[in-house]
Design an enzyme around this catalytic site. Sequence first.
Site, PDB file in Angstrom:
ATOM      1  N   TYR A   1      -0.845   4.821  -2.362  1.00 31.35           N
ATOM      2  CA  TYR A   1      -0.616   5.595  -1.174  1.00 31.35           C
ATOM      3  C   TYR A   1      -0.973   6.936  -1.831  1.00 31.35           C
ATOM      4  CZ  TYR A   1       2.136   8.348   2.286  1.00 31.35           C
ATOM      5  OH  TYR A   1       2.251   9.096   3.364  1.00 31.35           O
TER       6      TYR A   1
ATOM      7  N   LYS B   1      -4.229   9.552  -0.261  1.00 32.05           N
ATOM      8  CA  LYS B   1      -3.514  10.998   0.384  1.00 32.05           C
ATOM      9  C   LYS B   1      -4.487  12.184  -0.365  1.00 32.05           C
ATOM     10  CE  LYS B   1      -1.131   9.887   3.710  1.00 32.05           C
ATOM     11  NZ  LYS B   1      -1.433   9.995   5.187  1.00 32.05           N
TER      12      LYS B   1
END
EC number: 1.1.1.10
Length: 244
Positions: free
Chosen positions: A149, A153
């Site tokens: 994750y 990002k």
Amino acid sequence: MELSLAGRRALVTGAGKGIGRSTVQALHAAGAQVVAVSRTQADLDSLVRECPGVEPVCVDLGDWEATDRALGGVGPVDLLVNNAAVALLQPFLEVTKEACDTSFDVNLRAVIQVSQIVARGLIARGAPGSIVNVSSQASQRALTNHSVYCSTKGALDMLTKVMALELGPHQIRVNALNPTVVMTPMGQANWSDPRKAKTMLDRIPLGKFAEVENVVDTILFLLSDRSSMTTGSTVPVDGGFLAT
Ligand SMILES: NC(=O)c1ccc[n+]([C@@H]2O[C@H](COP(=O)([O-])OP(=O)(O)OC[C@H]3O[C@@H](n4cnc5c(N)ncnc54)[C@H](OP(=O)(O)O)[C@@H]3O)[C@@H](O)[C@H]2O)c1
């Protein structure tokens, strides 16, 4: 935040739940025509009942061909919110191919694909535009079990800057915003354990998580002409987390 977006057409991904759904509601209230893109038809049906006139598009943004079919002919879009994402948390040593592929396909590749569709249309019309990429504080800090994750990002923040560089001459602004935890379905899935939540709250100077409205207000600001000289930025909505 009182903003008029009348006459603008906006597209929001991940519009079924959480931040995306609230963004559609706020854009609709501000007078924009909204295309709401999400994966679960029932969410879109209830959203259209709440906000008559919203145009629903049901598609899995992780599927490039299906997305091309669903959005290739979407028509003129002035404002884009790339919000859809998944947070598949695994210890680094247990990260799977499936989690990698799904995360990068949805959190990064779909942003490229949908932004290309929208930006090509803007350039063809000679119209200005604004794109907001919903990133995360996790783009800039290491969080346990967040390796994939955080990586998606971090890549999204850099994609935002390169898009701003290349699309700026066409008067298309591109900004990211980087929230701390918000108790949407995604936030609840990952931060409901009070002991885990405390480890995060202890790192936030304001000592609290963000409300959905905090994030939506910043999205609308970045979409609107109130931020007309801002592009290529990453805007924290994090209670100060990234300052520490
Ligand atoms: N919540 C937080 O703590 C937090 C913090 C920082 C940043 N963010 C970011 O904020 C954004 C929104 O998060 P959220 O908390 O609102 O998430 P959420 O509650 O999980 O809602 C995400 C929405 O995106 C949709 N979506 C996910 N994958 C999709 C796909 N492949 N195709 C189409 N739609 C898809 C979901 O549809 P389905 O439910 O039908 O799959 C859902 O409607 C994300 O980019 C997230 O990374 C969230």
